[in-house]
Motif scaffolding. Structure first.
Motif, PDB file in Angstrom:
ATOM      1  N   ALA A  24       0.827  -1.209   0.000  1.00 45.33           N
ATOM      2  CA  ALA A  24       0.000   0.000   0.000  1.00 45.33           C
ATOM      3  C   ALA A  24       0.859   1.256   0.000  1.00 45.33           C
ATOM      4  O   ALA A  24       0.568   2.218  -0.725  1.00 45.33           O
ATOM      5  CB  ALA A  24      -0.925  -0.015   1.216  1.00 45.33           C
ATOM      6  N   GLY A  25       1.922   1.256   0.769  1.00 44.74           N
ATOM      7  CA  GLY A  25       2.824   2.407   0.779  1.00 44.74           C
ATOM      8  C   GLY A  25       3.487   2.643  -0.568  1.00 44.74           C
ATOM      9  O   GLY A  25       3.609   3.788  -1.021  1.00 44.74           O
ATOM     10  N   ALA A  26       3.913   1.568  -1.214  1.00 41.34           N
ATOM     11  CA  ALA A  26       4.553   1.705  -2.528  1.00 41.34           C
ATOM     12  C   ALA A  26       3.563   2.200  -3.574  1.00 41.34           C
ATOM     13  O   ALA A  26       3.917   3.027  -4.424  1.00 41.34           O
ATOM     14  CB  ALA A  26       5.149   0.367  -2.958  1.00 41.34           C
ATOM     15  N   LEU A  27       2.324   1.739  -3.512  1.00 39.03           N
ATOM     16  CA  LEU A  27       1.328   2.190  -4.484  1.00 39.03           C
ATOM     17  C   LEU A  27       0.938   3.648  -4.251  1.00 39.03           C
ATOM     18  O   LEU A  27       0.698   4.387  -5.219  1.00 39.03           O
ATOM     19  CB  LEU A  27       0.100   1.288  -4.438  1.00 39.03           C
ATOM     20  N   ILE A  28       0.893   4.084  -3.003  1.00 39.34           N
ATOM     21  CA  ILE A  28       0.617   5.495  -2.728  1.00 39.34           C
ATOM     22  C   ILE A  28       1.762   6.361  -3.229  1.00 39.34           C
ATOM     23  O   ILE A  28       1.537   7.410  -3.845  1.00 39.34           O
ATOM     24  CB  ILE A  28       0.358   5.699  -1.224  1.00 39.34           C
ATOM     25  N   VAL A  61       6.967  -5.476  -4.864  1.00 43.20           N
ATOM     26  CA  VAL A  61       6.981  -5.149  -3.440  1.00 43.20           C
ATOM     27  C   VAL A  61       6.219  -6.199  -2.641  1.00 43.20           C
ATOM     28  O   VAL A  61       6.609  -6.554  -1.527  1.00 43.20           O
ATOM     29  CB  VAL A  61       6.417  -3.731  -3.206  1.00 43.20           C
ATOM     30  N   GLY A  62       5.151  -6.748  -3.206  1.00 39.05           N
ATOM     31  CA  GLY A  62       4.413  -7.813  -2.524  1.00 39.05           C
ATOM     32  C   GLY A  62       5.249  -9.057  -2.341  1.00 39.05           C
ATOM     33  O   GLY A  62       5.211  -9.695  -1.282  1.00 39.05           O
ATOM     34  N   GLY A  63       6.023  -9.404  -3.340  1.00 35.88           N
ATOM     35  CA  GLY A  63       6.912 -10.557  -3.217  1.00 35.88           C
ATOM     36  C   GLY A  63       7.983 -10.353  -2.171  1.00 35.88           C
ATOM     37  O   GLY A  63       8.284 -11.246  -1.385  1.00 35.88           O
ATOM     38  N   ILE A  64       8.535  -9.152  -2.139  1.00 38.01           N
ATOM     39  CA  ILE A  64       9.552  -8.852  -1.131  1.00 38.01           C
ATOM     40  C   ILE A  64       8.935  -8.842   0.263  1.00 38.01           C
ATOM     41  O   ILE A  64       9.511  -9.373   1.215  1.00 38.01           O
ATOM     42  CB  ILE A  64      10.241  -7.510  -1.458  1.00 38.01           C
ATOM     43  N   ALA A  65       7.756  -8.261   0.389  1.00 36.22           N
ATOM     44  CA  ALA A  65       7.104  -8.198   1.704  1.00 36.22           C
ATOM     45  C   ALA A  65       6.710  -9.579   2.193  1.00 36.22           C
ATOM     46  O   ALA A  65       6.866  -9.896   3.378  1.00 36.22           O
ATOM     47  CB  ALA A  65       5.875  -7.300   1.625  1.00 36.22           C
ATOM     48  N   LEU A  66       6.226 -10.425   1.305  1.00 31.85           N
ATOM     49  CA  LEU A  66       5.833 -11.773   1.726  1.00 31.85           C
ATOM     50  C   LEU A  66       7.037 -12.637   2.050  1.00 31.85           C
ATOM     51  O   LEU A  66       6.950 -13.523   2.899  1.00 31.85           O
ATOM     52  CB  LEU A  66       4.970 -12.432   0.660  1.00 31.85           C
ATOM     53  N   SER A  67       8.159 -12.382   1.396  1.00 31.90           N
ATOM     54  CA  SER A  67       9.353 -13.141   1.762  1.00 31.90           C
ATOM     55  C   SER A  67       9.854 -12.718   3.134  1.00 31.90           C
ATOM     56  O   SER A  67      10.450 -13.520   3.853  1.00 31.90           O
ATOM     57  CB  SER A  67      10.448 -12.959   0.716  1.00 31.90           C
ATOM     58  N   GLY A  68       9.596 -11.472   3.514  1.00 35.44           N
ATOM     59  CA  GLY A  68       9.977 -11.020   4.840  1.00 35.44           C
ATOM     60  C   GLY A  68       9.056 -11.519   5.929  1.00 35.44           C
ATOM     61  O   GLY A  68       9.430 -11.644   7.086  1.00 35.44           O
ATOM     62  N   VAL A  69       7.814 -11.833   5.578  1.00 33.79           N
ATOM     63  CA  VAL A  69       6.826 -12.313   6.553  1.00 33.79           C
ATOM     64  C   VAL A  69       6.761 -13.828   6.559  1.00 33.79           C
ATOM     65  O   VAL A  69       6.040 -14.419   7.352  1.00 33.79           O
ATOM     66  CB  VAL A  69       5.456 -11.668   6.223  1.00 33.79           C
TER      67      VAL A  69
END
Length: 75
Positions: A24-28, A61-69
């Protein structure tokens, strides 16, 4: 059993927010940058590339965020 269900739902919501907040932050930020480009260069028409740029950036960014979670999904 109701307390276990409430705890599980709370953890699921927390995990979903941790995964979705960077996207959401990246899309904003992308929308703000495209708005500035449209304002400064009106002949360029950045909205024609805005949708594909937002989709690609959201996936990356979703792929990076999900790899972090992913540590939470291992348990």
């Amino acid at each position: 059993t109701a307390l276990v269900l409430v705890e599980l739902l709370g953890q699921s919501l927390s995990l979903a927010v941790c995964g979705a907040a960077p996207v959401a932050g990246a899309l904003i930020a992308t929308s703000l940058v495209l708005g500035l480009v449209a304002r400064s260069l009106p002949q360029l028409n950045p909205f024609s590339i805005g949708l594909s740029l937002s989709a690609a950036l959201g996936c990356v960014v979703g792929g990076i965020a999900l790899s972090g979670v992913a540590w939470a999904l291992v348990d």
